[in-house]
Design a protein around this motif. Structure first.
Motif, PDB file in Angstrom:
ATOM      1  N   GLY A   1       0.781  -1.225   0.000  1.00  0.00           N
ATOM      2  CA  GLY A   1       0.000   0.000   0.000  1.00  0.00           C
ATOM      3  C   GLY A   1       0.814   1.277   0.000  1.00  0.00           C
ATOM      4  O   GLY A   1       0.251   2.363  -0.068  1.00  0.00           O
ATOM      5  N   ALA A   2       2.131   1.185   0.078  1.00  0.00           N
ATOM      6  CA  ALA A   2       2.985   2.379   0.091  1.00  0.00           C
ATOM      7  C   ALA A   2       4.089   2.213  -0.937  1.00  0.00           C
ATOM      8  O   ALA A   2       5.240   1.956  -0.597  1.00  0.00           O
ATOM      9  N   PRO A   3       3.762   2.342  -2.205  1.00  0.00           N
ATOM     10  CA  PRO A   3       4.707   1.984  -3.267  1.00  0.00           C
ATOM     11  C   PRO A   3       6.020   2.749  -3.251  1.00  0.00           C
ATOM     12  O   PRO A   3       7.080   2.155  -3.421  1.00  0.00           O
ATOM     13  N   VAL A   4       5.989   4.079  -3.022  1.00  0.00           N
ATOM     14  CA  VAL A   4       7.227   4.845  -3.069  1.00  0.00           C
ATOM     15  C   VAL A   4       8.128   4.497  -1.894  1.00  0.00           C
ATOM     16  O   VAL A   4       9.321   4.195  -2.064  1.00  0.00           O
ATOM     17  N   ALA A   5       7.591   4.531  -0.671  1.00  0.00           N
ATOM     18  CA  ALA A   5       8.393   4.204   0.503  1.00  0.00           C
ATOM     19  C   ALA A   5       8.919   2.777   0.436  1.00  0.00           C
ATOM     20  O   ALA A   5      10.079   2.514   0.764  1.00  0.00           O
ATOM     21  N   ALA A   6       8.079   1.849   0.011  1.00  0.00           N
ATOM     22  CA  ALA A   6       8.500   0.452  -0.075  1.00  0.00           C
ATOM     23  C   ALA A   6       9.553   0.261  -1.151  1.00  0.00           C
ATOM     24  O   ALA A   6      10.504  -0.516  -0.965  1.00  0.00           O
ATOM     25  N   ARG A   7       9.404   0.957  -2.272  1.00  0.00           N
ATOM     26  CA  ARG A   7      10.404   0.835  -3.339  1.00  0.00           C
ATOM     27  C   ARG A   7      11.748   1.399  -2.897  1.00  0.00           C
ATOM     28  O   ARG A   7      12.809   0.852  -3.230  1.00  0.00           O
ATOM     29  N   LEU A   8      11.726   2.511  -2.171  1.00  0.00           N
ATOM     30  CA  LEU A   8      12.975   3.080  -1.661  1.00  0.00           C
ATOM     31  C   LEU A   8      13.662   2.101  -0.717  1.00  0.00           C
ATOM     32  O   LEU A   8      14.878   1.887  -0.801  1.00  0.00           O
ATOM     33  N   ALA A   9      12.899   1.499   0.177  1.00  0.00           N
ATOM     34  CA  ALA A   9      13.472   0.538   1.119  1.00  0.00           C
ATOM     35  C   ALA A   9      14.000  -0.693   0.390  1.00  0.00           C
ATOM     36  O   ALA A   9      15.109  -1.166   0.660  1.00  0.00           O
ATOM     37  N   ALA A  10      13.213  -1.212  -0.546  1.00  0.00           N
ATOM     38  CA  ALA A  10      13.627  -2.406  -1.281  1.00  0.00           C
ATOM     39  C   ALA A  10      14.890  -2.141  -2.093  1.00  0.00           C
ATOM     40  O   ALA A  10      15.788  -2.993  -2.162  1.00  0.00           O
ATOM     41  N   GLY A  11      14.969  -0.963  -2.708  1.00  0.00           N
ATOM     42  CA  GLY A  11      16.158  -0.631  -3.483  1.00  0.00           C
ATOM     43  C   GLY A  11      17.404  -0.606  -2.625  1.00  0.00           C
ATOM     44  O   GLY A  11      18.465  -1.103  -3.036  1.00  0.00           O
ATOM     45  N   GLN A  12      17.284  -0.051  -1.425  1.00  0.00           N
ATOM     46  CA  GLN A  12      18.440  -0.021  -0.521  1.00  0.00           C
ATOM     47  C   GLN A  12      18.835  -1.424  -0.074  1.00  0.00           C
ATOM     48  O   GLN A  12      20.026  -1.763  -0.014  1.00  0.00           O
ATOM     49  N   ILE A  13      17.851  -2.241   0.257  1.00  0.00           N
ATOM     50  CA  ILE A  13      18.139  -3.591   0.746  1.00  0.00           C
ATOM     51  C   ILE A  13      18.802  -4.436  -0.333  1.00  0.00           C
ATOM     52  O   ILE A  13      19.820  -5.099  -0.091  1.00  0.00           O
ATOM     53  N   ILE A  14      18.247  -4.428  -1.543  1.00  0.00           N
ATOM     54  CA  ILE A  14      18.818  -5.231  -2.630  1.00  0.00           C
ATOM     55  C   ILE A  14      20.222  -4.746  -2.972  1.00  0.00           C
ATOM     56  O   ILE A  14      21.129  -5.550  -3.248  1.00  0.00           O
ATOM     57  N   ALA A  15      20.438  -3.420  -2.923  1.00  0.00           N
ATOM     58  CA  ALA A  15      21.774  -2.885  -3.185  1.00  0.00           C
ATOM     59  C   ALA A  15      22.777  -3.363  -2.140  1.00  0.00           C
ATOM     60  O   ALA A  15      23.912  -3.733  -2.467  1.00  0.00           O
TER      61      ALA A  15
END
Length: 215
Positions: free
Chosen positions: A149-163
């Motif tokens: 339900g929070a696409p921008v915040a979740a995408r930012l977090a996911a991008g950091q984690i995968i990196a």
């Protein structure tokens, strides 16, 4: 169609994926990725070139098929975590477990075949570029698992984690490739993972210059 028949067809499909990919990787390791044509791979696998492309849309996917099962791994870890466990706690534990197993995905593996595969992967620019497409799909899956339900915040977090996971694995592989044994490197790899997850949970621990915002 019965479930049994569907399951059998899917298993045969996966077996074909595996056989063709393994044949291709063997040829690439022997002669180099750019010196082996798709037609040669198809001939070695006893399938037509159009059939090969139905399984593998790009030549690079013949190598990166080994990563296919890991695309949604972080998402599965988060979705299946025990009650009371945060996503970062689950992902940290999963990565540390991988280090204990010397899982090739963590980079902490000095098996000669794994080293040869990683040299092929990281030594071929087109494979590295294609790997980023796999990582973007990992980010998308993880973002959905974190918070649909929070696409921008979740995408930012996911991008950091995968990196972070990518950098940890690349650093481990770089040192193993330089001649360090996985066993001797393990303590440093665990410490680096600990630092990485602290930074993910608490923010960067090193001071960075504050850049003025454009007017």
């Amino acid at each position: 169609m019965s479930t049994g028949r569907t399951g059998l067809r899917e298993r045969k499909k996966q077996q074909t994926y595996q056989a063709v990919s393994e044949a291709a990787i063997s040829m690439f390791l022997e002669r180099g990725f750019d010196k082996v044509s798709v037609a040669e791979v198809a001939a070695a696998a006893d399938i037509s070139k159009p059939t090969l492309f139905r399984y593998f849309p790009a030549k690079e996917d013949l190598v990166l098929h080994r990563f296919a099962d890991h695309e949604d791994e972080a998402a599965r870890v988060v979705s299946g975590r025990p009650d009371g466990t945060t996503p970062l706690q689950a992902l940290r534990r999963h990565f540390l477990d991988g280090l204990d197993r010397h899982d090739p995905v963590t980079g902490l593996c000095d098996d000669p075949q794994v080293l040869a595969f990683h040299r092929l992967l990281y030594g071929t620019p087109s494979l590295v570029a294609r790997l980023y497409a796999y990582q973007r799909r990992s980010e998308a899956a993880l973002a959905h698992a974190l918070d649909p339900g929070a696409p921008v915040a979740a995408r930012l977090a996911a991008g950091q984690i995968i990196a972070v996971l990518r950098i940890l694995a690349e650093e481990n592989w770089r040192r193993v490739d330089a001649g360090e044994s996985a066993g001797r490197l393990r303590a440093d790899a665990v410490a680096a993972a600990g630092l990485a997850f602290v930074q993910l949970s608490e923010g960067l621990v090193m001071p960075l210059p504050v850049m003025p915002l454009p007017e």
